[in-house]
Scaffold this motif. Structure first.
Motif, PDB file in Angstrom:
ATOM      1  N   VAL A 262     -52.918  -9.204  22.099  1.00 13.90           N
ATOM      2  CA  VAL A 262     -53.450 -10.157  21.126  1.00 13.90           C
ATOM      3  C   VAL A 262     -52.309 -10.538  20.198  1.00 13.90           C
ATOM      4  O   VAL A 262     -51.860  -9.733  19.377  1.00 13.90           O
ATOM      5  N   LEU A 263     -51.812 -11.768  20.350  1.00 14.78           N
ATOM      6  CA  LEU A 263     -50.609 -12.209  19.648  1.00 14.78           C
ATOM      7  C   LEU A 263     -50.957 -13.262  18.601  1.00 14.78           C
ATOM      8  O   LEU A 263     -51.814 -14.126  18.835  1.00 14.78           O
ATOM      9  N   PRO A 264     -50.275 -13.240  17.459  1.00 14.50           N
ATOM     10  CA  PRO A 264     -50.567 -14.210  16.392  1.00 14.50           C
ATOM     11  C   PRO A 264     -49.641 -15.416  16.461  1.00 14.50           C
ATOM     12  O   PRO A 264     -48.672 -15.457  17.231  1.00 14.50           O
TER      13      PRO A 264
ATOM     14  N   ALA B 299     -50.059 -21.019   8.525  1.00 11.17           N
ATOM     15  CA  ALA B 299     -50.072 -21.236   7.078  1.00 11.17           C
ATOM     16  C   ALA B 299     -50.774 -20.093   6.340  1.00 11.17           C
ATOM     17  O   ALA B 299     -50.407 -19.773   5.203  1.00 11.17           O
ATOM     18  N   ASN B 300     -51.748 -19.463   6.952  1.00  9.57           N
ATOM     19  CA  ASN B 300     -52.515 -18.399   6.298  1.00  9.57           C
ATOM     20  C   ASN B 300     -52.459 -17.147   7.178  1.00  9.57           C
ATOM     21  O   ASN B 300     -53.276 -16.973   8.083  1.00  9.57           O
ATOM     22  N   PRO B 301     -51.506 -16.233   6.934  1.00 13.29           N
ATOM     23  CA  PRO B 301     -51.372 -15.047   7.794  1.00 13.29           C
ATOM     24  C   PRO B 301     -52.568 -14.108   7.729  1.00 13.29           C
ATOM     25  O   PRO B 301     -52.892 -13.459   8.726  1.00 13.29           O
ATOM     26  N   PHE B 302     -53.231 -14.005   6.582  1.00 14.36           N
ATOM     27  CA  PHE B 302     -54.386 -13.108   6.487  1.00 14.36           C
ATOM     28  C   PHE B 302     -55.555 -13.604   7.337  1.00 14.36           C
ATOM     29  O   PHE B 302     -56.256 -12.818   7.976  1.00 14.36           O
ATOM     30  N   GLN B 303     -55.765 -14.920   7.348  1.00 14.36           N
ATOM     31  CA  GLN B 303     -56.801 -15.472   8.206  1.00 14.36           C
ATOM     32  C   GLN B 303     -56.445 -15.276   9.678  1.00 14.36           C
ATOM     33  O   GLN B 303     -57.312 -14.964  10.503  1.00 14.36           O
ATOM     34  N   GLU B 304     -55.170 -15.453  10.010  1.00  8.54           N
ATOM     35  CA  GLU B 304     -54.715 -15.234  11.385  1.00  8.54           C
ATOM     36  C   GLU B 304     -54.970 -13.797  11.821  1.00  8.54           C
ATOM     37  O   GLU B 304     -55.444 -13.535  12.930  1.00  8.54           O
ATOM     38  N   ASP B 305     -54.657 -12.841  10.925  1.00 14.63           N
ATOM     39  CA  ASP B 305     -54.899 -11.430  11.252  1.00 14.63           C
ATOM     40  C   ASP B 305     -56.389 -11.150  11.419  1.00 14.63           C
ATOM     41  O   ASP B 305     -56.789 -10.396  12.328  1.00 14.63           O
ATOM     42  N   ALA B 306     -57.211 -11.744  10.570  1.00 18.63           N
ATOM     43  CA  ALA B 306     -58.656 -11.518  10.666  1.00 18.63           C
ATOM     44  C   ALA B 306     -59.207 -12.019  11.998  1.00 18.63           C
ATOM     45  O   ALA B 306     -60.031 -11.353  12.644  1.00 18.63           O
ATOM     46  N   GLU B 307     -58.738 -13.183  12.442  1.00 17.57           N
ATOM     47  CA  GLU B 307     -59.193 -13.730  13.727  1.00 17.57           C
ATOM     48  C   GLU B 307     -58.769 -12.839  14.884  1.00 17.57           C
ATOM     49  O   GLU B 307     -59.549 -12.596  15.820  1.00 17.57           O
ATOM     50  N   ASN B 308     -57.541 -12.334  14.841  1.00 13.51           N
ATOM     51  CA  ASN B 308     -57.069 -11.490  15.934  1.00 13.51           C
ATOM     52  C   ASN B 308     -57.732 -10.119  15.928  1.00 13.51           C
ATOM     53  O   ASN B 308     -57.914  -9.504  16.980  1.00 13.51           O
TER      54      ASN B 308
ATOM     55  N   LEU C 122     -50.924  -7.329  17.661  1.00 17.88           N
ATOM     56  CA  LEU C 122     -49.816  -7.627  16.751  1.00 17.88           C
ATOM     57  C   LEU C 122     -50.360  -8.384  15.545  1.00 17.88           C
ATOM     58  O   LEU C 122     -50.907  -9.488  15.686  1.00 17.88           O
ATOM     59  N   LEU C 123     -50.208  -7.787  14.367  1.00 14.58           N
ATOM     60  CA  LEU C 123     -50.641  -8.403  13.118  1.00 14.58           C
ATOM     61  C   LEU C 123     -49.439  -8.938  12.353  1.00 14.58           C
ATOM     62  O   LEU C 123     -48.291  -8.542  12.611  1.00 14.58           O
ATOM     63  N   LEU C 124     -49.715  -9.822  11.412  1.00 15.98           N
ATOM     64  CA  LEU C 124     -48.642 -10.386  10.597  1.00 15.98           C
ATOM     65  C   LEU C 124     -48.408  -9.566   9.338  1.00 15.98           C
ATOM     66  O   LEU C 124     -47.269  -9.420   8.885  1.00 15.98           O
ATOM     67  N   LYS C 125     -49.458  -9.009   8.756  1.00 17.57           N
ATOM     68  CA  LYS C 125     -49.367  -8.328   7.477  1.00 17.57           C
ATOM     69  C   LYS C 125     -49.718  -6.844   7.625  1.00 17.57           C
ATOM     70  O   LYS C 125     -50.677  -6.490   8.329  1.00 17.57           O
ATOM     71  N   ALA C 126     -48.923  -6.004   6.940  1.00 10.46           N
ATOM     72  CA  ALA C 126     -49.212  -4.573   6.948  1.00 10.46           C
ATOM     73  C   ALA C 126     -50.524  -4.268   6.242  1.00 10.46           C
ATOM     74  O   ALA C 126     -51.190  -3.265   6.551  1.00 10.46           O
ATOM     75  N   GLU C 127     -50.925  -5.124   5.286  1.00 10.03           N
ATOM     76  CA  GLU C 127     -52.190  -4.915   4.599  1.00 10.03           C
ATOM     77  C   GLU C 127     -53.374  -4.953   5.575  1.00 10.03           C
ATOM     78  O   GLU C 127     -54.337  -4.199   5.431  1.00 10.03           O
ATOM     79  N   SER C 128     -53.284  -5.842   6.576  1.00 14.34           N
ATOM     80  CA  SER C 128     -54.361  -5.930   7.570  1.00 14.34           C
ATOM     81  C   SER C 128     -54.438  -4.648   8.390  1.00 14.34           C
ATOM     82  O   SER C 128     -55.527  -4.171   8.719  1.00 14.34           O
ATOM     83  N   ARG C 129     -53.286  -4.093   8.707  1.00 13.91           N
ATOM     84  CA  ARG C 129     -53.275  -2.824   9.428  1.00 13.91           C
ATOM     85  C   ARG C 129     -53.870  -1.706   8.574  1.00 13.91           C
ATOM     86  O   ARG C 129     -54.567  -0.821   9.080  1.00 13.91           O
ATOM     87  N   GLY C 130     -53.594  -1.746   7.260  1.00 20.19           N
ATOM     88  CA  GLY C 130     -54.163  -0.743   6.364  1.00 20.19           C
ATOM     89  C   GLY C 130     -55.672  -0.829   6.284  1.00 20.19           C
ATOM     90  O   GLY C 130     -56.362   0.196   6.193  1.00 20.19           O
ATOM     91  N   ILE C 131     -56.193  -2.059   6.320  1.00 17.75           N
ATOM     92  CA  ILE C 131     -57.655  -2.233   6.289  1.00 17.75           C
ATOM     93  C   ILE C 131     -58.287  -1.602   7.523  1.00 17.75           C
ATOM     94  O   ILE C 131     -59.330  -0.928   7.446  1.00 17.75           O
ATOM     95  N   LEU C 132     -57.650  -1.797   8.680  1.00 18.18           N
ATOM     96  CA  LEU C 132     -58.166  -1.190   9.906  1.00 18.18           C
ATOM     97  C   LEU C 132     -58.095   0.331   9.840  1.00 18.18           C
ATOM     98  O   LEU C 132     -59.010   1.030  10.298  1.00 18.18           O
TER      99      LEU C 132
ATOM    100  N   ALA D  77     -47.556  -4.275  12.956  1.00 13.97           N
ATOM    101  CA  ALA D  77     -47.507  -5.276  11.887  1.00 13.97           C
ATOM    102  C   ALA D  77     -46.098  -5.846  11.822  1.00 13.97           C
ATOM    103  O   ALA D  77     -45.121  -5.091  11.673  1.00 13.97           O
ATOM    104  N   ALA D  78     -45.980  -7.163  11.925  1.00 10.26           N
ATOM    105  CA  ALA D  78     -44.661  -7.788  12.006  1.00 10.26           C
ATOM    106  C   ALA D  78     -43.864  -7.595  10.720  1.00 10.26           C
ATOM    107  O   ALA D  78     -42.679  -7.235  10.768  1.00 10.26           O
ATOM    108  N   ASP D  79     -44.485  -7.824   9.555  1.00  6.53           N
ATOM    109  CA  ASP D  79     -43.717  -7.706   8.314  1.00  6.53           C
ATOM    110  C   ASP D  79     -43.343  -6.251   8.024  1.00  6.53           C
ATOM    111  O   ASP D  79     -42.266  -5.971   7.492  1.00  6.53           O
ATOM    112  N   GLN D  80     -44.197  -5.313   8.395  1.00 10.60           N
ATOM    113  CA  GLN D  80     -43.859  -3.899   8.225  1.00 10.60           C
ATOM    114  C   GLN D  80     -42.660  -3.521   9.083  1.00 10.60           C
ATOM    115  O   GLN D  80     -41.762  -2.803   8.638  1.00 10.60           O
ATOM    116  N   PHE D  81     -42.626  -4.025  10.285  1.00  4.06           N
ATOM    117  CA  PHE D  81     -41.511  -3.748  11.183  1.00  4.06           C
ATOM    118  C   PHE D  81     -40.205  -4.316  10.616  1.00  4.06           C
ATOM    119  O   PHE D  81     -39.154  -3.667  10.638  1.00  4.06           O
ATOM    120  N   LYS D  82     -40.286  -5.539  10.083  1.00  2.00           N
ATOM    121  CA  LYS D  82     -39.087  -6.157   9.504  1.00  2.00           C
ATOM    122  C   LYS D  82     -38.579  -5.358   8.300  1.00  2.00           C
ATOM    123  O   LYS D  82     -37.375  -5.088   8.170  1.00  2.00           O
TER     124      LYS D  82
END
Length: 499
Positions: free
Chosen positions: A386-388, A393-402, A421-431, A449-454
């Motif tokens: 599942v790739l984002p 424009a809205n990474p949190f919405q993208e993460d929610a959909e995925n 693959l999520l965009l934000k580490a916050e989304s991973r924390g919610i899970l 999470a892409a930003d966490q990896f970076k």
């Protein structure tokens, strides 16, 4: 040995010669029917593993050598049948070919019979009704050719049924050579070949019935038929042309012709419909996918951009791990089609990617719909990605959909291997707070999470000098190989860096 067959002293086949073979066929068919519940009982009492037989049969059907041998002997048997109707003779060589061919059919049939009965009783009964009937008719009629009736032998047998084995081998060839039947040219080739072999089967069947004449219980009418005439009659009748210059004269021939005409109309109409549907669905991203022999499908869903999808394809099929990806098949699911899907399709059609095209299928659909998962045989896939959209424009919405897509996949297939693959580490924390964490306890789920990896790369690069170049060199596997002839033109610092 020469006395086994009639040679040049054969008489025309008739029902008197065929009757003993038909009785033997009926007996063999009944024995197979009795064997169905017997084998099921043996399987249940001895705890046999059905998957082992299925895997062995799939390996056999996926073997190019076996499929070609199977097809060549089936073709030789069909050609021998046609030659005997012209020469009115039966050579020892032709009889030997038929016996060997029947031996090959029998070995494959036994493996298939055991495999289908291991799966379930309905599967075993269906196999008995189809291939059990075909082989029960074919094998005794060939093996009883040396039998003399009233001191005479014939060249006639039910060898025309070998055309069905040739049709079976034709289907196996597409799997053995890993041809993607979702590609229009291969699908059309498969339909045309199937239609041709069905015409041959019907033609030779009518030819034999006309040669045998009416059984004793029916009025006997004389008539001359040949291979070309039979093919001509079937084609003109199936296409509803019917010039009327020839027609079967025997009662069995007329019944077979009636069935052939009705079946031909249905087959021709459905074939044309399948061709049109295949072309339209392929262009629009519809259609379905059925994994072949030795195929490990992977489904890629989400909202990946075209460049991301192309990089994913290049990485999966890179030459560095060609052995591991040899039997992989990528299935892309684009939720709304559009330019992203069209770009990926154009990428697979490039000349340099001609070897990858049979291994990639692109569809318009969503893993949120169970019907879409069914049409691509999702229950047989190796993994889901599942790739984002990395530039959304809205990474949190993208993460929610995925996340919703990931949960839909796991609801449909709880045992599925999913890489999210999520965009934000916050989304991973919610899970993680919800108890959904691939790092602990759930080996079938991987969440990144892409930003966490970076940020982790940046932090490690500050602590360890040269860490970033090291990781880049390790991760980079997609790129053009440098020409060895240009080594002399490289700067000294670049040569030292590569060392």
């Amino acid at each position: 040995m020469a006395s086994l067959v009639c040679g040049d002293e054969c008489v025309a086949p008739g029902w008197d010669f065929l009757q003993p073979a038909l009785f033997a066929s009926l007996g063999l068919w009944v024995v197979l029917l009795v064997a169905v519940p017997g084998f099921v009982l043996y399987k249940n009492t001895h705890n046999l593993v059905p998957e082992k037989l299925t895997v062995r049969r799939q390996k056999l059907h996926g073997s190019v050598v076996f499929v070609l041998i199977y097809a060549l002997f089936a073709m030789a048997q069909v050609i021998g049948f046609c030659v005997r109707t012209v020469t009115k003779s039966m050579s020892m060589f032709s009889f030997g070919i038929e016996v060997v061919a029947c031996g090959i059919y029998f070995l494959e049939f036994v493996l298939g019979f055991l495999d289908q009965n291991c799966k379930s009783v309905p599967a075993g009964l269906w196999f008995w009704c189809t291939w059990g009937l075909v082989n029960s008719l074919l094998l005794p009629s060939v093996l009883m050719l040396p039998l003399a009736i009233k001191g005479e032998k014939t060249y006639g047998s039910l060898s025309f049924l070998a055309s069905l084995h040739l049709l079976q081998a034709w289907q196996w060839l597409f799997f053995a050579f890993k041809m993607n039947l979702q590609i229009p040219k291969w699908r059309v080739l498969n339909l045309v070949g199937t239609a041709v072999l069905l015409v041959i089967f019907a033609s030779l069947g009518i030819l034999l019935l006309e040669t045998l004449g009416d059984p004793h219980v029916l009025d006997r009418l004389d008539g001359e038929w040949g291979v070309v005439a039979s093919v001509y009659f079937v084609i003109t009748s199936a296409l509803t042309v019917g010039f009327g210059n020839m027609a079967p004269k025997t009662m069995p021939g007329r019944l077979a012709a009636a069935v052939t005409v009705i079946s031909g109309i249905v087959v021709m109409a459905s074939t044309l419909r399948e061709v049109v549907v295949a072309m339209s669905l392929y262009r629009s991203g519809g259609g379905s996918f059925r994994p072949g022999m030795r195929c490990r499908p992977i489904i890629i869903s989400g909202n990946p951009t075209a460049s991301m999808a192309k990089d994913f394809i290049a990485e999966i099929f890179h030459t560095d791990h060609a052995d591991d990806s040899e039997d992989l098949h990528l299935i892309f699911f684009f939720p709304s089609g559009g330019p992203e899907m069209d770009e990926v399709i154009r990428f697979t059609r490039l000349k340099q990617n001609i070897s990858l095209a049979p291994k990639i299928s692109v569809f318009r659909g969503s893993v949120l719909e169970s019907e879409h998962l069914k049409r691509v045989s999702a229950s047989k896939v190796e993994a889901f990605f599942v790739l984002p959209n990395l530039i959304c424009a809205n990474p949190f919405q993208e993460d929610a959909e995925n996340i919703i897509r990931m949960m839909a996949v796991r609801r449909y297939m709880p045992w599925a291997r999913v890489i999210l693959l999520l965009l934000k580490a916050e989304s991973r924390g919610i899970l993680a707070d919800a108890g959904i964490n691939g790092d602990s306890g759930d080996s079938k789920l991987t969440i990144l999470a892409a930003d966490q990896f970076k940020l982790e790369l940046v932090g490690k690069s500050i602590d360890v000098l040269g860490f970033a170049p090291l990781i880049c060199n390790l991760c980079k596997s997609v790129g053009e190989d440098e020409d060895e002839g240009e080594d002399a033109e490289k700067p000294v610092w670049l040569k030292e860096y590569e060392l």
